[in-house]
Design a protein around this motif. Structure first.
Motif, mmCIF file in Angstrom:
data_model
loop_
_atom_site.group_PDB
_atom_site.id
_atom_site.type_symbol
_atom_site.label_atom_id
_atom_site.label_comp_id
_atom_site.label_asym_id
_atom_site.label_seq_id
_atom_site.Cartn_x
_atom_site.Cartn_y
_atom_site.Cartn_z
ATOM 1 N N GLY A 96 30.791 38.101 45.348
ATOM 2 C CA GLY A 96 31.725 39.161 45.695
ATOM 3 C C GLY A 96 32.997 39.086 44.877
ATOM 4 N N ASP A 97 33.198 37.956 44.186
ATOM 5 C CA ASP A 97 34.364 37.803 43.309
ATOM 6 C C ASP A 97 34.136 38.412 41.925
ATOM 7 O OD1 ASP A 97 35.945 36.421 45.164
ATOM 8 O OD2 ASP A 97 35.026 34.502 44.645
ATOM 9 N N ASP A 98 32.892 38.789 41.603
ATOM 10 C CA ASP A 98 32.630 39.427 40.306
ATOM 11 C C ASP A 98 33.505 40.668 40.186
ATOM 12 O OD1 ASP A 98 30.759 37.484 39.875
ATOM 13 O OD2 ASP A 98 29.015 38.765 40.183
ATOM 14 N N GLN A 99 33.935 40.952 38.960
ATOM 15 C CA GLN A 99 34.936 42.000 38.775
ATOM 16 C C GLN A 99 34.355 43.353 38.356
ATOM 17 O OE1 GLN A 99 38.403 41.087 36.436
ATOM 18 N NE2 GLN A 99 38.706 39.093 37.417
ATOM 19 N N PHE A 100 35.147 44.372 38.638
ATOM 20 C CA PHE A 100 34.902 45.752 38.225
ATOM 21 C C PHE A 100 36.258 46.289 37.787
ATOM 22 C CE2 PHE A 100 33.990 50.182 38.358
ATOM 23 C CZ PHE A 100 32.619 50.381 38.517
ATOM 24 N N ILE A 101 36.359 46.804 36.569
ATOM 25 C CA ILE A 101 37.654 47.272 36.052
ATOM 26 C C ILE A 101 37.637 48.786 35.904
ATOM 27 C CG2 ILE A 101 39.217 47.268 34.059
ATOM 28 C CD1 ILE A 101 38.643 44.352 33.663
ATOM 29 N N ILE A 102 38.659 49.432 36.445
ATOM 30 C CA ILE A 102 38.818 50.881 36.318
ATOM 31 C C ILE A 102 40.089 51.148 35.530
ATOM 32 C CG2 ILE A 102 39.095 53.075 37.534
ATOM 33 C CD1 ILE A 102 37.728 51.792 39.958
ATOM 34 N N TYR A 103 39.948 51.762 34.353
ATOM 35 C CA TYR A 103 41.121 52.116 33.554
ATOM 36 C C TYR A 103 41.673 53.460 34.013
ATOM 37 C CZ TYR A 103 41.972 48.478 30.179
ATOM 38 O OH TYR A 103 42.375 47.296 29.600
ATOM 39 N N THR A 104 42.987 53.488 34.218
ATOM 40 C CA THR A 104 43.656 54.721 34.603
ATOM 41 C C THR A 104 43.750 55.654 33.407
ATOM 42 O OG1 THR A 104 45.825 53.820 34.077
ATOM 43 C CG2 THR A 104 45.019 53.473 36.309
ATOM 44 N N GLY A 105 44.073 56.923 33.678
ATOM 45 C CA GLY A 105 44.049 57.935 32.629
ATOM 46 C C GLY A 105 45.149 57.832 31.607
#
Length: 542
Positions: free
Chosen positions: A173-182
């Motif tokens: 559950g510590d694996d990451q997901f990155i969302i770049y803002t616009g």
């Protein structure tokens, strides 16, 4: 098993393997489509995951998705999650300089890109160290023999060469997901999420409108006990975080997800009728208004009776356009959701939101309006900033300074301080005023563009509008309205616009300048480009 998005997806696959998971419809008018069951999508994701692993991409390294909507987008995201590789969204509108910045800032080691973007990728590639593996979706790049050559593996070959089996090491559950803002108000920033936190804040814990699951295994148990018949339709680009999260919400329910390559209003309506879409997500008036126009014109009579809800995030559906759509599709529930890349879901607008009362939101229990300096809750009626605690991101990738400004600890919990200014009333309803970075100070009064835009959009001749502050010798800044008119409308005067707005807004919020534009510039996802609006208004004022 943990709250890991790949683990959760696989648990759903194992209980409904033969159920249709994903329907992809290509360019409008081509008739091309692909349909994958949960088992087929799982196998496709396994193949690309194994290709990435075999190519030397290691757990924790970053892969960019420079793609239009397609099966390959969601397949690659799932493949990354299975292999513990971090997926990173790339705005496909970016040009060379912006791409170089994002590729570098995100420390991309791999990139999956559509062949249409070959020229831009080729221009950026020599300026980026560390980007060592590329996969191209589609045929060879179009153009002459002099077209740039990018050393990329064809996606079809990558998929064909990867194992269809799972066989992955244990995930976390510590694996990451990155969302770049616009990046419409500055350079884009990568929001780092733990997958467990994203599951609860962005995906509603497996039940956005109900009780979150109490253990990871419960997600599949709920899917196995329930039925099908729900079709989710995220119409905005998947590179906009909300659309990808909407797709995952559909997968967490074990239901069907429909996607188009690009947003085309008439095709969206045809798909609603054909696929019996029940839940559609979009981004504000930029997408809802063209649907209204199509339903009132060439697509009049389209059967939208299957629709249960239309939700917007990232930009609001104005009161005027919501009423127009509701008149055409009377049984649909229209939801203005409030959230961000940094917080996930915060709440939903009240029914009385509109130009007169403002954008009023019933927020969840983890959301407060706080003093930005002390982080203490503000008193009723006072202006503060929205903050959320609990399942919040780790921070901004490669930006410890901005992370320290935005994230804080209070009462033993971790909080994120959003850029949205707001007030709260005695019942706990939050009125969102707008982004503090866009606030216009005119004669000592603060004006938030969003509330002026709502008033402008209620004018019968206004199709779309953005509001910006322009330097003013007397007032410091004045309020400028950049307006796109409806087709065939008679151009209103500034006086006409001011008279209309006075019935909705205090005098100091009334636009002092009117600029008529052929079209309003927004991101591909429909978000406002305020930098452009300021430039247009300033140039017209000069």
């Amino acid at each position: 098993m943990e709250y890991n998005l790949a683990d959760l997806f696989e648990s759903v696959v194992d209980v409904v393997p033969g159920r249709e998971a994903l329907v992809y419809i290509d360019q409008p008018g081509t008739g091309a489509e692909r349909r994958l069951t949960y088992a087929e999508l799982d196998t496709a994701a396994n193949r690309i995951a194994h290709h990435l692993i075999d190519s030397g991409i290691r757990p924790g390294e970053h892969l960019g998705l420079h793609l239009y909507n397609g099966v390959e987008y969601l397949q690659t995201v799932l493949g990354c999650l299975k292999a513990r590789i971090v997926p990173v969204n790339v705005n496909y509108r970016y040009v060379e300089e912006e791409l170089v910045y994002l590729y570098r800032d995100a420390d991309l080691v791999a990139l999956v890109f559509d062949t249409e973007f070959t020229e831009r990728v080729a221009a950026a590639l020599p300026q980026v160290d560390g980007l060592r593996h590329l996969v191209r979706v589609g045929g060879a790049a179009p153009g002459s023999a002099a077209a740039p050559v990018v050393p990329a593996v064809a996606f079809a070959d990558a998929e064909r060469g990867g194992s269809p089996e799972r066989g992955f090491p244990a995930r976390s559950g510590d694996d990451q997901f990155i969302i770049y803002t616009g990046g419409t108000t500055g350079m884009p920033k990568g929001v780092m999420w733990r997958q467990e936190d994203l599951f609860f804040s962005g995906l509603g814990g497996g039940a956005p409108t109900g009780e979150p699951v109490q253990k990871p295994e419960e997600l599949a148990e709920r899917v196995a006990a329930g039925g099908d018949g729900i079709t989710f339709f995220p119409t905005a680009p998947l590179m906009h975080g909300t659309s990808t999260l909407t797709a995952f919400i559909g997968f967490n329910f074990g239901q069907r997800v429909v996607i188009h390559r690009k947003f085309a209003p008439e095709e969206v309506l045809r798909t609603i009728e054909k696929e019996k879409v029940t839940s559609m997500s979009l981004v504000g008036d930029a997408m809802l208004r063209p649907l209204v126009d199509a339903l009132s014109g060439p697509m009049k009579g389209t059967d939208c009776s299957s629709m249960f809800s239309v939700s917007s995030s990232g930009a609001i559906m104005s009161d005027t356009v919501r009423r127009q759509f509701q008149a055409l599709v009377p049984n649909v529930l229209l939801l203005n959701n409030f959230g961000s890349s940094e917080s996930g879901f915060n709440g939903t607008a009240t029914e009385d939101s509109g130009p007169e009362r403002g954008f009023r939101v019933r927020v969840n229990s983890r959301t407060q309006v706080v003093d930005p300096a002390t982080h203490a809750p503000v008193a009723v009626g006072e202006v503060g900033r929205i903050a959320q605690c609990g399942h919040v991101p780790l921070g901004y990738y490669n930006d410890p300074g901005k992370t320290a400004e935005t994230f804080f600890e209070k009462d033993g919990a971790r909080w994120v301080l959003l850029g949205d200014m707001a007030t709260v009333d005695a019942e706990g309803v939050v009125t969102v005023l707008g982004r503090g970075s866009q606030c216009i100070n005119t004669g000592g009064e603060k004006v938030y563009p969003e509330e002026v835009e709502q008033a402008l959009k209620s004018h019968p001749d206004v199709y779309d509008a953005l509001v910006a502050g322009v330097p003013d010798a007397k007032w410091g800044h004045h309020v400028a309205a950049v307006v796109q008119l409806r087709s065939g409308a008679v151009q209103p005067s500034l006086s006409d616009i001011q008279t209309h707005c006075r019935s909705h807004l205090a005098g100091y919020k009334i636009p002092r300048q009117l600029v008529i534009a052929d079209s309003i510039r927004r991101s591909p996802s429909g978000k406002a480009d305020y930098r452009w609006a300021r430039e247009v208004a300033s140039a017209a004022d000069g």
